[in-house]
Design a protein around this motif. Structure first.
Motif, PDB file in Angstrom:
ATOM      1  N   UNK A 251       0.761  -1.114   0.041  1.00 36.96           N
ATOM      2  CA  UNK A 251      -0.119   0.178  -0.091  1.00 36.96           C
ATOM      3  C   UNK A 251       0.898   1.302   0.050  1.00 36.96           C
ATOM      4  N   UNK A 252       2.152   1.348   0.404  1.00 34.58           N
ATOM      5  CA  UNK A 252       2.857   2.393   0.349  1.00 34.58           C
ATOM      6  C   UNK A 252       3.734   2.572  -0.814  1.00 34.58           C
ATOM      7  N   UNK A 253       3.856   1.559  -1.779  1.00 37.55           N
ATOM      8  CA  UNK A 253       4.732   1.519  -3.123  1.00 37.55           C
ATOM      9  C   UNK A 253       5.253   0.367  -3.572  1.00 37.55           C
ATOM     10  N   UNK A 254       6.197   0.539  -4.741  1.00 34.93           N
ATOM     11  CA  UNK A 254       6.506  -0.634  -5.199  1.00 34.93           C
ATOM     12  C   UNK A 254       8.011  -0.812  -5.170  1.00 34.93           C
ATOM     13  N   UNK A 255       8.401  -2.204  -5.132  1.00 34.76           N
ATOM     14  CA  UNK A 255       9.645  -2.439  -5.185  1.00 34.76           C
ATOM     15  C   UNK A 255      10.147  -3.231  -6.604  1.00 34.76           C
ATOM     16  N   UNK A 256      10.937  -2.345  -7.456  1.00 27.00           N
ATOM     17  CA  UNK A 256      11.381  -3.188  -8.817  1.00 27.00           C
ATOM     18  C   UNK A 256      12.574  -3.724  -8.626  1.00 27.00           C
ATOM     19  N   UNK A 257      12.703  -4.970  -9.217  1.00 25.14           N
ATOM     20  CA  UNK A 257      14.028  -5.643  -9.248  1.00 25.14           C
ATOM     21  C   UNK A 257      14.456  -5.629 -10.865  1.00 25.14           C
ATOM     22  N   UNK A 258      16.013  -5.041 -10.626  1.00 24.61           N
ATOM     23  CA  UNK A 258      16.851  -4.886 -11.912  1.00 24.61           C
ATOM     24  C   UNK A 258      16.875  -6.070 -12.641  1.00 24.61           C
ATOM     25  N   UNK A 259      17.331  -7.154 -12.167  1.00 27.61           N
ATOM     26  CA  UNK A 259      17.513  -8.494 -12.508  1.00 27.61           C
ATOM     27  C   UNK A 259      16.503  -9.529 -12.281  1.00 27.61           C
ATOM     28  N   UNK A 260      15.477  -8.929 -11.573  1.00 25.09           N
ATOM     29  CA  UNK A 260      14.418 -10.237 -11.106  1.00 25.09           C
ATOM     30  C   UNK A 260      14.745 -10.743  -9.697  1.00 25.09           C
TER      31      UNK A 260
END
Length: 450
Positions: A251-260
């Motif tokens: 609910x506070x944000x997203x965590x994006x993985x650069x390589x998965x």
């Protein structure tokens, strides 16, 4: 424009009604069934007074919407979240009715919960709330009447407290809740079932529409939202098969993985969430980028498969357009009604544009694996036995295969579209029509309409 009084429920009803138009044109007598099925059989609302750790009384609203019992006992989760209201529970119970029909198991539809927020509460406070909640609910449920389960805010701890309260009140040990502990009546892979089921359904979508994006290939890019039970096990199954998971969120944000994402990191997130933590605390993790206040859909330049796994209406029209622009080929909901009406319109228009469009699967089909294994837990409880992990997983795969095939056939027959030239049938229409026909026919045979 006047806003509907119950917007979430009205959205679910509009979706079903729109999908049914070609079928109703050919079978006008079923209009009466639609008029009747949209009204819940029973709505229960009650007050829940519980004591906090300071000895002060607190009060919350409790609900159970017993929507439809044509196919079996009412079945559906209990949601504990401040956003809970009757509109949301009516929409969830309505969706649950047709979702349960698509599993092929004998389960009716229901939903319940409270605006109680378990976040920040001690175990003792949650136990006292659950006891008070069950003191009212117990008189309305039972293994052959209504079998609740977990949902947002209701995990193994809460199910345990609720079961213990029911057992004391009724002096009986029966399978009147699902999601129980493994050593006292629970089923193997129940926690994993919704996430795994989404992937089993998506594998059929891939095989029919875009085999080049097999989940066995690391170059297949998968975006997932949420970081709770559904999203975690969706991600873990994708990683197990070999594809690349790019995102999780809360609910506070997203965590994006650069390589998965890695299996180990998803498991760490699982521990973090169980302790009430936020992805925000992982913002400085090497290889991962945190985006406060944003969902993942507009953050990824390239996506092949998008799997909303958080909550209702989490994909907007703009975000749907961003996914189309990023090259998404499949969108399947792990959450219930994860896409807004406008987002669904974007995906359906993309599907109709040609063989390279987005193929969309509604949650009532793609996420029915969770309630399917709940139904299998009910069956095991009735026989006083426990099936192995392999047995349950095989049954889940079979149910998801049959659900996909049912949606595909009904979508081909009743969408009112020309599906030649590589255009895939509407799984949205297929799920809605197939689920409706099964429930409506049972209602007619039981004298609910004629």
């Amino acid at each position: 424009m006047v806003k509907p009084i119950e917007p979430e429920f009205q959205q679910a009803l509009n979706e079903l009604t729109t999908s049914l138009q070609p079928f109703l044109a050919a079978n006008p007598e079923y209009q009466k069934a639609l008029d009747i099925v949209q009204v819940p059989e029973r709505i229960l609302q009650f007050r829940v007074v519980w004591e906090d750790d300071q000895g002060r009384p607190q009060v919350n609203n409790g609900f159970r919407v017993q929507y439809n019992s044509a196919l079996g006992p009412y079945k559906g989760g209990l949601r504990l979240h401040p956003s809970v209201n009757l509109s949301i529970l009516k929409f969830l119970g309505f969706e649950q009715t047709f979702k349960n029909a698509l599993t092929g198991l004998n389960m009716g539809g229901g939903k319940g919960g409270s605006d109680f927020d378990p976040k920040g509460k001690s175990d003792s406070e949650i136990r006292r709330f659950c006891t008070s909640f069950m003191m009212e609910l117990f008189r309305h449920i039972g293994k052959d009447t209504d079998v609740p389960a977990g949902d947002i805010g209701t995990g193994g701890r809460e199910i345990g407290f609720l079961f213990g309260a029911y057992k004391k009140l009724r002096n009986e040990f029966v399978g009147m809740l699902t999601g129980k502990g493994l050593h006292w009546g629970g089923s193997f892979i129940r926690p994993e079932a919704t996430g795994y089921g989404v992937i089993y359904y998506v594998e059929h979508m891939i095989a029919h529409s875009c085999p080049e994006f097999s989940l066995t290939k690391p170059e297949t890019l998968v975006a997932i939202s949420g970081s709770g039970n559904v999203a975690q096990f969706t991600a873990l199954k994708v990683i197990e098969l070999g594809a690349t998971v790019l995102s999780l969120s809360d609910s506070k944000g997203s965590l994006i993985a650069e390589k998965g994402y890695t299996k180990e990191f998803v498991e760490e997130i699982g521990k973090l969430k169980l302790a009430g933590g936020s992805l925000e605390s992982l913002a400085d993790t090497p290889g991962y980028t945190y985006h406060a206040g944003q969902r993942p859909w507009v953050l990824l330049p390239k996506v092949h498969i998008a799997l909303p796994g958080a909550t209702q209406n989490e994909v907007s029209k703009d975000e749907a357009e961003a996914l189309v622009a990023a090259g998404a080929r499949i969108v399947a909901e792990g959450s219930n009604m994860g896409c807004t009406e406008e987002a669904v319109d974007v995906f359906e228009a993309s599907r109709k544009s040609g063989p390279n469009g987005v193929w969309y699967a509604p949650g009532k089909a793609s996420n029915c694996g969770g309630v399917a294994v709940s139904g299998l837990e009910m069956a095991q409880n009735s026989q006083r036995l426990a099936w192995s992990t392999e047995e349950v997983d095989a049954k889940l795969k079979k149910i998801m295969t049959e659900c996909f095939n049912t949606c595909l056939v009904a979508g081909s027959k009743w969408s009112g579209e020309d599906v030649s030239g590589g255009v895939m049938p509407s799984l949205l229409s297929g799920a809605n029509v197939a689920g409706f026909i099964k429930v409506a026919d049972a209602m007619r045979e039981q004298g609910d309409w004629w």
